[in-house]
Write an enzyme that holds these catalytic residues in place. Structure first.
Site, PDB file in Angstrom:
ATOM      1  N   LYS A   1       0.822  -1.214   0.000  1.00 27.40           N
ATOM      2  CA  LYS A   1       0.000   0.000   0.000  1.00 27.40           C
ATOM      3  C   LYS A   1       0.858   1.268   0.000  1.00 27.40           C
ATOM      4  O   LYS A   1       0.390   2.333  -0.375  1.00 27.40           O
ATOM      5  CB  LYS A   1      -0.986  -0.021   1.162  1.00 27.40           C
ATOM      6  CG  LYS A   1      -2.032  -1.109   0.968  1.00 27.40           C
ATOM      7  CD  LYS A   1      -3.246  -0.946   1.845  1.00 27.40           C
ATOM      8  CE  LYS A   1      -4.338  -1.933   1.461  1.00 27.40           C
ATOM      9  NZ  LYS A   1      -3.953  -3.360   1.612  1.00 27.40           N
TER      10      LYS A   1
HETATM   11  C1  LIG Z   1      -4.515  -4.436   0.912  1.00 22.64           C
HETATM   12  C2  LIG Z   1      -3.761  -5.721   0.839  1.00 22.64           C
HETATM   13  C3  LIG Z   1      -4.106  -6.739  -0.077  1.00 22.64           C
HETATM   14  C4  LIG Z   1      -5.312  -6.647  -0.994  1.00 22.64           C
HETATM   15  O1  LIG Z   1      -5.164  -5.656  -2.001  1.00 22.64           O
HETATM   16  P1  LIG Z   1      -6.461  -5.117  -2.787  1.00 22.64           P
HETATM   17  O2  LIG Z   1      -5.958  -4.025  -3.644  1.00 22.64           O
HETATM   18  O3  LIG Z   1      -7.415  -4.658  -1.730  1.00 22.64           O
HETATM   19  O4  LIG Z   1      -7.006  -6.265  -3.577  1.00 22.64           O
HETATM   20  C5  LIG Z   1      -3.308  -7.869  -0.123  1.00 22.64           C
HETATM   21  N1  LIG Z   1      -2.253  -8.034   0.719  1.00 22.64           N
HETATM   22  C6  LIG Z   1      -1.891  -7.084   1.605  1.00 22.64           C
HETATM   23  C7  LIG Z   1      -0.740  -7.327   2.498  1.00 22.64           C
HETATM   24  C8  LIG Z   1      -2.620  -5.894   1.700  1.00 22.64           C
HETATM   25  O5  LIG Z   1      -2.271  -4.958   2.600  1.00 22.64           O
END
Ligand SMILES: *Cc1c(COP(=O)(O)O)cnc(C)c1O
Length: 466
Positions: free
Chosen positions: A112
Site C-alpha cells: 500500500k
Molecule cells: C490491501 C492488501 C491486499 C489486498 O489488495 P487489494 O488491492 O485490496 O485487492 C493484499 N495483501 C496485503 C498485504 C494488503 O495490505
C-alpha cells in the site's frame, strides 16, 4: 485526461477533482475516459529505465495538466527514495519460471506504500495550488492506517486522523502508526471494534459541519483513482525485467478490494502482454465464486490469517464490470443494485470475456500455512500469508508453464507473525530501518466511542481550540 463514473450519471472530471473526491455523486467510481496505449517498440525502449523514470512515462498521461513534468519527475523521485531497496521492487525467484515481486520495501512493509506515498504528495500539491487545507480521516484494522500516515507525514496542507480499535491491533502495527510524531499526525485509539471506527468515519463524512466549513474531509481508501494508478507501474517494471514485451507473462495477485489486480488489468489494456491474471483470495471468496461459478452472494466476514484480504464487498470490481459491460453505466447501476441486495449473476458474454484473462482460486488458512512451509523448505525464503495465497493460487490454476509467473509479494512476513508462527517458522526479524521500532516514543489518544468527543478532539487538534 477526463475521468467518468462507472454509473454514467455524473459529470466527467479532471484529475485534480477526482483526486479530492471519493465516490462519484451517482455512487459510481471514477475511471479514465480513455486509456493510453503503448506499442511494443515503445515499451521495449523503457527496458533500462530506473523505477521512478518508468513511473513518469506511464503515469504522466493520467496527470497531464495537473502538474508540470519537472515537478512530477521530482515528486516521483522523492516518493521512491523512501523505499529501502535500491531496485524498489526486487524480484525473488522461487522456482523455475516462478517469481515473487517484493512490494514491501516501503516504509510500512506492505504494497500500500506504493499508492499512499504518491497519493500524499499529489494531495498536498493539489491543496497548495488551491490554497486550501484538508483533513484526512480513516479507520484501520492495522495496515492501511500506517501506510496513510507515512504517506502524509510531510504534507504541509493535511492533518490526518486515523482511528484504530484500542488494544485490538498488533503491537507492530500500532507502533508503525503511533511512533510517527509529526504535528499533523493524529492517532486515535477508539474504545470499540473496527466497525465502530468505520462507523465514526462514515458519520463524520456525512455531516462535516464540525469542521466549520474551513476544511474538507478527504478519503484515502482504495477506491481513490490515484491509488490504483500508482500500482500499474510495477507490472510494467517486472515484465520488462523478465523479457517483456517480447514475452508473455502471468501474474497472481493476493486480492481483497480488487485494487491491485485491477491495476494489472489496466497494464494489460495499456499494451503489456499479460496472458493470465489470477485472483487469489482467502476464505472471503466472493470474487472466486463469481468468476468460477457466476454466483455472487454476500457472506458474513470470516477472520483469517491474511487479515488485509478479509472483505465482504470488493469495491473496485465495479471498475472491471464497467468495461465488461461495454461501459454501459445504466447496466452497472442496475447490477450494483442487485449486488447490494446480496445476490446477482453476471451477463454470460461479460463473464466469458473476463475469463479470457482472469482465473481465480480461494485458499484457506491451512493451505496458506502449508504453502509458507513448502516454499521455505524448497528455497529458504519466507512468505507472508497474503503472498502465500498468491503462490498457492499460481501453482494451482497456472495456464502456461513456459511463461514466467509472478506472484505479487504484498507484505513482509514480520507484519503477520501469527501466520508465520502457525506455519511452524521462526519469528522473522524486523528490517534494519525498523529494528528500533519497539524502543521508539509513541503518541496516541484513547477516546470513547462517542462522536461528539471524537469530533471535538479533532477540532482542538486542527484549530487549536474547541
Ligand atoms: C490491501 C492488501 C491486499 C489486498 O489488495 P487489494 O488491492 O485490496 O485487492 C493484499 N495483501 C496485503 C498485504 C494488503 O495490505
Amino acid at each position: 485526461m477526463k475521468y467518468i463514473s462507472t454509473r454514467g450519471q455524473a459529470p466527467a472530471l479532471e484529475f485534480e477533482e477526482v483526486l479530492l473526491t471519493g465516490l462519484a455523486p451517482d455512487g459510481g467510481l471514477y475511471v479514465p475516459e480513455t486509456l493510453p496505449f503503448h506499442a511494443p517498440e515503445e515499451i521495449r525502449a523503457w527496458r533500462d529505465l530506473p523505477y521512478d523514470e518508468l513511473a513518469f512515462r506511464i503515469l504522466q498521461p493520467f496527470v497531464a495538466g495537473f502538474i508540470d513534468d519537472d515537478a512530477f519527475r521530482t515528486m516521483l523521485a522523492d516518493t521512491y527514495a523512501a523505499f529501502d531497496h535500491k531496485a524498489i521492487v526486487p524480484l525473488q525467484q522461487i522456482d523455475h519460471n516462478e517469481y515473487v515481486l517484493e512490494l514491501f520495501h516501503g516504509p510500512t512493509l506492505a504494497f500500500k506504500d506504493f499508492a499512499l506515498q504518491l497519493l500524499g504528495r499529489l494531495l498536498d500539491h493539489a491543496l497548495e495550488k488551491r490554497g486550501e487545507k484538508a483533513v484526512i480521516m480513516g479507520a484501520t484494522s492495522g495496515d492501511t492506517g500506517s501506510a496513510a500516515i507515512e504517506g502524509c507525514r510531510r504534507c504541509a496542507n493535511i492533518d490526518i486522523f486515523i482511528l484504530h480499535p484500542h488494544q485490538r491491533v498488533s503491537e507492530v502495527q500500532r507502533r508503525q502508526m503511533t511512533t510517527v510524531l509529526n504535528d499533523n499526525i493524529h492517532n486515535i485509539a477508539l474504545e470499540g471494534n473496527f466497525d465502530d471506527c468505520q462507523r465514526m468515519v462514515k458519520e463524520s463524512f456525512r455531516d462535516q459541519s464540525f469542521l466549520r466549513g474551513e476544511r474538507r474531509l478527504v478519503a484515502v481508501n482504495s477506491i481513490n483513482w490515484a491509488r490504483i494508478m500508482a500500482q500499474i507501474v510495477y507490472y510494467f517494471y517486472s515484465a520488462l525485467n523478465l523479457g517483456g514485451p517480447d514475452r508473455k507473462l502471468a501474474f497472481s495477485v493476493p486480492t481483497g478490494n480488487f485494487g491491485d489486480i485491477f491495476a494489472g488489468y489496466l497494464a494489460h489494456r495499456m499494451g503489456l502482454p499479460i496472458s493470465q491474471l489470477i485472483v487469489a483470495t482467502n476464505r472471503n471468496d466472493v470474487l472466486h465464486r463469481i468468476l468460477s461459478q457466476n454466483h455472487y452472494e454476500q457472506r458474513p466476514l470470516a477472520h483469517t490469517l491474511s487479515p488485509s484480504m478479509d472483505i465482504v464487498v470488493s469495491s473496485n470490481f465495479e471498475r472491471l464490470l464497467f468495461d465488461l459491460y461495454d461501459r454501459d453505466g445504466a447496466a452497472i447501476a442496475g447490477l450494483m443494485d442487485e449486488m447490494n441486495h446480496g445476490k446477482a449473476t453476471l451477463d454470460r458474454d461479460a463473464l466469458a470475456r473476463a475469463r479470457t484473462l482472469f482465473d481465480s482460486h480461494s485458499v484457506d488458512d491451512d493451505a496458506t500455512c502449508a504453502t509458507i512451509r513448502e516454499v521455505f523448505e524448497q528455497t529458504g525464503y519466507l512468505l507472508d500469508p497474503h503472498t502465500a495465497i498468491g503462490v498457492k493460487a499460481a501453482r494451482t490454476v497456472r495456464r502456461h508453464q513456459d511463461q514466467p509467473m509472478i506472484t505479487l509479494g504484498t507484505a513482509h512476513p514480520v507484519k503477520f507473525s501469527e501466520a508465520v508462527e502457525k506455519a511452524g517458522m521462526a519469528y522473522p526479524e524486523l528490517p534494519y530501518h525498523l529494528s528500533d521500532l519497539h524502543d521508539r516514543e509513541e503518541r496516541y489518544t484513547v477516546l470513547s466511542n462517542d462522536r461528539a468527543q471524537v469530533q471535538s478532539f479533532m477540532v482542538r487538534e486542527i484549530f487549536g481550540s474547541a
